[in-house]
Design a protein around this motif. Structure first.
Motif, PDB file in Angstrom:
ATOM      1  N   ALA A 120       0.857  -1.189   0.000  1.00  0.00           N
ATOM      2  CA  ALA A 120       0.000   0.000   0.000  1.00  0.00           C
ATOM      3  C   ALA A 120       0.890   1.236   0.000  1.00  0.00           C
ATOM      4  O   ALA A 120       1.692   1.441   0.916  1.00  0.00           O
ATOM      5  N   TYR A 121       0.767   2.052  -1.036  1.00  0.00           N
ATOM      6  CA  TYR A 121       1.592   3.247  -1.158  1.00  0.00           C
ATOM      7  C   TYR A 121       0.921   4.432  -0.478  1.00  0.00           C
ATOM      8  O   TYR A 121      -0.303   4.583  -0.533  1.00  0.00           O
ATOM      9  N   GLU A 122       1.732   5.290   0.123  1.00  0.00           N
ATOM     10  CA  GLU A 122       1.217   6.464   0.820  1.00  0.00           C
ATOM     11  C   GLU A 122       1.369   7.750   0.009  1.00  0.00           C
ATOM     12  O   GLU A 122       0.486   8.604   0.020  1.00  0.00           O
ATOM     13  N   HIS A 123       2.502   7.900  -0.684  1.00  0.00           N
ATOM     14  CA  HIS A 123       2.784   9.167  -1.355  1.00  0.00           C
ATOM     15  C   HIS A 123       2.889   9.051  -2.878  1.00  0.00           C
ATOM     16  O   HIS A 123       3.336   9.985  -3.535  1.00  0.00           O
ATOM     17  N   ILE A 124       2.494   7.906  -3.424  1.00  0.00           N
ATOM     18  CA  ILE A 124       2.436   7.755  -4.877  1.00  0.00           C
ATOM     19  C   ILE A 124       1.168   6.993  -5.256  1.00  0.00           C
ATOM     20  O   ILE A 124       0.523   6.374  -4.402  1.00  0.00           O
ATOM     21  N   LEU A 125       0.846   7.045  -6.549  1.00  0.00           N
ATOM     22  CA  LEU A 125      -0.159   6.177  -7.143  1.00  0.00           C
ATOM     23  C   LEU A 125       0.557   5.257  -8.117  1.00  0.00           C
ATOM     24  O   LEU A 125       1.532   5.665  -8.764  1.00  0.00           O
ATOM     25  N   TYR A 126       0.082   4.022  -8.248  1.00  0.00           N
ATOM     26  CA  TYR A 126       0.707   3.061  -9.149  1.00  0.00           C
ATOM     27  C   TYR A 126      -0.364   2.370  -9.973  1.00  0.00           C
ATOM     28  O   TYR A 126      -1.372   1.893  -9.440  1.00  0.00           O
ATOM     29  N   ASP A 127      -0.134   2.330 -11.295  1.00  0.00           N
ATOM     30  CA  ASP A 127      -1.124   1.744 -12.197  1.00  0.00           C
ATOM     31  C   ASP A 127      -0.408   1.102 -13.369  1.00  0.00           C
ATOM     32  O   ASP A 127       0.629   1.615 -13.832  1.00  0.00           O
ATOM     33  N   VAL A 128      -0.942  -0.009 -13.856  1.00  0.00           N
ATOM     34  CA  VAL A 128      -0.422  -0.660 -15.055  1.00  0.00           C
ATOM     35  C   VAL A 128      -1.549  -0.824 -16.047  1.00  0.00           C
ATOM     36  O   VAL A 128      -2.614  -1.367 -15.710  1.00  0.00           O
ATOM     37  N   SER A 129      -1.332  -0.320 -17.275  1.00  0.00           N
ATOM     38  CA  SER A 129      -2.325  -0.424 -18.338  1.00  0.00           C
ATOM     39  C   SER A 129      -1.604  -0.446 -19.674  1.00  0.00           C
ATOM     40  O   SER A 129      -0.665   0.328 -19.892  1.00  0.00           O
ATOM     41  N   ASP A 130      -2.038  -1.330 -20.573  1.00  0.00           N
ATOM     42  CA  ASP A 130      -1.443  -1.427 -21.911  1.00  0.00           C
ATOM     43  C   ASP A 130       0.069  -1.628 -21.842  1.00  0.00           C
ATOM     44  O   ASP A 130       0.812  -1.080 -22.642  1.00  0.00           O
ATOM     45  N   ARG A 131       0.531  -2.396 -20.848  1.00  0.00           N
ATOM     46  CA  ARG A 131       1.949  -2.723 -20.652  1.00  0.00           C
ATOM     47  C   ARG A 131       2.795  -1.506 -20.291  1.00  0.00           C
ATOM     48  O   ARG A 131       4.005  -1.500 -20.434  1.00  0.00           O
ATOM     49  N   ILE A 132       2.123  -0.463 -19.796  1.00  0.00           N
ATOM     50  CA  ILE A 132       2.804   0.748 -19.327  1.00  0.00           C
ATOM     51  C   ILE A 132       2.482   0.928 -17.841  1.00  0.00           C
ATOM     52  O   ILE A 132       1.309   0.997 -17.462  1.00  0.00           O
ATOM     53  N   ALA A 133       3.523   0.995 -17.015  1.00  0.00           N
ATOM     54  CA  ALA A 133       3.337   1.274 -15.593  1.00  0.00           C
ATOM     55  C   ALA A 133       3.457   2.780 -15.378  1.00  0.00           C
ATOM     56  O   ALA A 133       4.392   3.404 -15.885  1.00  0.00           O
ATOM     57  N   ARG A 182       1.217  19.765  -1.811  1.00  0.00           N
ATOM     58  CA  ARG A 182       2.563  20.240  -1.500  1.00  0.00           C
ATOM     59  C   ARG A 182       3.442  20.249  -2.754  1.00  0.00           C
ATOM     60  O   ARG A 182       4.656  20.203  -2.663  1.00  0.00           O
ATOM     61  N   MET A 183       2.821  20.315  -3.928  1.00  0.00           N
ATOM     62  CA  MET A 183       3.530  20.289  -5.211  1.00  0.00           C
ATOM     63  C   MET A 183       4.462  19.084  -5.281  1.00  0.00           C
ATOM     64  O   MET A 183       5.550  19.131  -5.841  1.00  0.00           O
ATOM     65  N   ASN A 184       3.981  17.971  -4.704  1.00  0.00           N
ATOM     66  CA  ASN A 184       4.698  16.694  -4.714  1.00  0.00           C
ATOM     67  C   ASN A 184       6.093  16.805  -4.114  1.00  0.00           C
ATOM     68  O   ASN A 184       7.041  16.159  -4.585  1.00  0.00           O
ATOM     69  N   ALA A 185       6.221  17.616  -3.075  1.00  0.00           N
ATOM     70  CA  ALA A 185       7.506  17.752  -2.379  1.00  0.00           C
ATOM     71  C   ALA A 185       7.974  16.388  -1.899  1.00  0.00           C
ATOM     72  O   ALA A 185       7.197  15.579  -1.392  1.00  0.00           O
ATOM     73  N   TRP A 186       9.272  16.148  -2.062  1.00  0.00           N
ATOM     74  CA  TRP A 186       9.861  14.828  -1.821  1.00  0.00           C
ATOM     75  C   TRP A 186       9.982  14.535  -0.337  1.00  0.00           C
ATOM     76  O   TRP A 186      10.376  15.382   0.448  1.00  0.00           O
ATOM     77  N   THR A 187       9.648  13.310   0.044  1.00  0.00           N
ATOM     78  CA  THR A 187       9.739  12.864   1.434  1.00  0.00           C
ATOM     79  C   THR A 187      10.399  11.488   1.484  1.00  0.00           C
ATOM     80  O   THR A 187      10.457  10.783   0.476  1.00  0.00           O
ATOM     81  N   VAL A 204       8.509   5.146  -4.348  1.00  0.00           N
ATOM     82  CA  VAL A 204       8.957   5.188  -5.741  1.00  0.00           C
ATOM     83  C   VAL A 204       9.910   4.038  -6.030  1.00  0.00           C
ATOM     84  O   VAL A 204       9.777   3.363  -7.065  1.00  0.00           O
ATOM     85  N   ARG A 205      10.851   3.814  -5.136  1.00  0.00           N
ATOM     86  CA  ARG A 205      11.807   2.727  -5.395  1.00  0.00           C
ATOM     87  C   ARG A 205      11.102   1.387  -5.454  1.00  0.00           C
ATOM     88  O   ARG A 205      11.384   0.566  -6.330  1.00  0.00           O
ATOM     89  N   HIS A 206      10.171   1.146  -4.564  1.00  0.00           N
ATOM     90  CA  HIS A 206       9.441  -0.124  -4.580  1.00  0.00           C
ATOM     91  C   HIS A 206       8.645  -0.265  -5.870  1.00  0.00           C
ATOM     92  O   HIS A 206       8.626  -1.349  -6.487  1.00  0.00           O
ATOM     93  N   TYR A 212      17.814   3.974 -10.984  1.00  0.00           N
ATOM     94  CA  TYR A 212      17.026   3.990 -12.218  1.00  0.00           C
ATOM     95  C   TYR A 212      17.745   3.311 -13.388  1.00  0.00           C
ATOM     96  O   TYR A 212      17.112   2.562 -14.137  1.00  0.00           O
ATOM     97  N   PRO A 213      19.045   3.567 -13.611  1.00  0.00           N
ATOM     98  CA  PRO A 213      19.703   2.900 -14.740  1.00  0.00           C
ATOM     99  C   PRO A 213      19.727   1.384 -14.633  1.00  0.00           C
ATOM    100  O   PRO A 213      19.906   0.699 -15.644  1.00  0.00           O
ATOM    101  N   SER A 214      19.567   0.831 -13.435  1.00  0.00           N
ATOM    102  CA  SER A 214      19.569  -0.623 -13.288  1.00  0.00           C
ATOM    103  C   SER A 214      18.220  -1.226 -13.667  1.00  0.00           C
ATOM    104  O   SER A 214      18.105  -2.451 -13.798  1.00  0.00           O
ATOM    105  N   ILE A 215      17.205  -0.407 -13.843  1.00  0.00           N
ATOM    106  CA  ILE A 215      15.895  -0.891 -14.288  1.00  0.00           C
ATOM    107  C   ILE A 215      16.004  -1.194 -15.786  1.00  0.00           C
ATOM    108  O   ILE A 215      16.322  -0.310 -16.583  1.00  0.00           O
ATOM    109  N   GLY A 216      15.719  -2.415 -16.180  1.00  0.00           N
ATOM    110  CA  GLY A 216      15.937  -2.821 -17.562  1.00  0.00           C
ATOM    111  C   GLY A 216      14.829  -2.443 -18.515  1.00  0.00           C
ATOM    112  O   GLY A 216      14.653  -3.083 -19.563  1.00  0.00           O
TER     113      GLY A 216
END
Length: 270
Positions: A2-15, A24-29, A36-38, A102-106
C-alpha cells in the motif's frame, strides 16, 4: 504494498508511477522515496510491463524536498531514509545508490514533467531515460541557493545530458530555466502543450511497448550507462558479445519475421 505518497497503475503494458502530494507540489519525502523505489522495482520484475512513466499529480512534477522534512534532518545521518549500505567510491557505480538505481531498471523510464521540476525533483527526472515536459515547465537545480552542494549524483548525470558548461551554469546559479531553454540544451527531449503532454507521452510509450524488443531495450540501456566507464575497445567487445546473444534470441527471429510478413511484432523479451 500500500503506497502512501504515490499512485501506481499498469495499463497497456505501461506502468505509471505518480507522485501524489499535489497539495505540496509533490515535495519529496522519505516515504515517497520508499514508495517510488518499490514501484520501480515492482515494474522491473513484472513481465506485463514494458515501459514506465514517472509523473506528478496536480500542477507540479516535484518542487523539491519537503522543507519541513529538511528542517528536521540530522546532518550526521543523511542516509536514514534508505537502508542501503554506504556507497563504495573505489569501484565503478553499480547503480544501487540511494537515487541512482534507475539505470539498473531494464525498461525505459519516461519522466512526464507536468510542471515545476526542482532540486531533488530534477535529480529524479535526470535519472529517467527520457524527459517529456509541458511548454510552461520551469526547472532549477535549487541546491546552491539553499546552501547545499550538487546532490545525489547530479554532478555526474547533468553534464552528460546538457554538457559541462551548461551543467556548471545550472548548478552554480541555481536559476530558473524555462522550458524552451531546457529543450535547446537537451535537458528535455520533447515539449508539449499541457493539454497534449499525456497524449504524446503515452503515444511514445505505447510505440515502445508494442513495436520494440524488450530484450534489445534492456541491453541498449545498459550499454549507454556502461559506456562512460569503458574504452572504445571495451564497448566494441561488449557490443559484439551482446550481438551474438541477440542473433540467437527469439526477439531477433520475431523481428525479422514480422518485417518480412508485414505485421506487428510479437516480442517476448527473450
Amino acid at each position: 504494498m500500500a503506497y502512501e505518497h504515490i499512485l501506481y497503475d499498469v495499463s497497456d503494458r505501461i506502468a505509471t508511477v505518480t507522485l501524489n502530494r499535489p497539495d505540496r507540489m509533490n515535495a519529496w519525502t522519505p516515504v515517497m522515496e520508499r514508495d517510488v523505489r518499490h514501484a520501480m522495482e515492482t515494474s522491473n520484475a513484472d513481465d506485463n510491463v514494458r515501459v514506465i512513466v514517472l509523473t506528478g499529480a496536480g500542477r507540479a512534477f516535484c518542487a523539491g524536498a519537503d522543507m519541513d522534512a529538511l528542517k528536521g534532518l540530522d546532518p550526521n545521518d543523511v542516509r536514514r531514509a534508505s537502508n542501503l549500505p554506504p556507497f563504495d567510491m573505489n569501484r565503478r557505480p553499480d547503480w544501487q545508490t540511494r537515487y541512482g538505481f534507475y539505470p539498473s531498471i531494464g525498461k525505459p523510464i519516461i519522466a512526464m514533467l507536468n510542471g515545476a521540476t526542482a532540486g531533488i525533483g530534477l535529480v529524479h527526472a535526470l535519472y529517467c531515460d527520457l524527459r517529456f515536459a509541458t511548454d510552461n515547465t520551469v526547472f532549477t537545480t535549487a541546491f546552491a541557493r539553499r546552501g547545499l552542494i550538487a546532490e545525489h549524483g547530479i554532478s555526474w548525470m547533468l553534464p552528460r545530458i546538457v554538457g559541462h558548461a551548461n551543467a556548471m551554469d545550472l548548478l552554480l546559479s541555481a536559476r530558473r530555466v524555462p522550458s524552451e531553454e531546457a529543450l535547446r540544451i537537451g535537458l528535455v527531449n520533447r515539449l508539449c502543450s499541457p493539454e497534449k503532454l499525456r497524449e504524446e507521452t503515452y503515444a511514445y510509450a505505447r510505440d515502445l511497448a508494442d513495436f520494440v524488443s524488450p530484450s534489445a531495450i534492456a541491453v541498449i540501456k545498459r550499454q549507454l550507462y556502461e559506456v562512460p566507464f569503458q574504452t572504445l575497445a571495451e564497448a566494441t567487445i561488449d557490443a559484439n558479445r551482446e550481438m551474438m546473444v541477440a542473433l540467437n534470441g527469439s526477439d531477433f527471429r520475431e523481428g525479422v519475421a514480422s518485417f518480412m510478413e508485414k505485421r506487428p511484432p510479437r516480442f517476448t523479451g527473450k
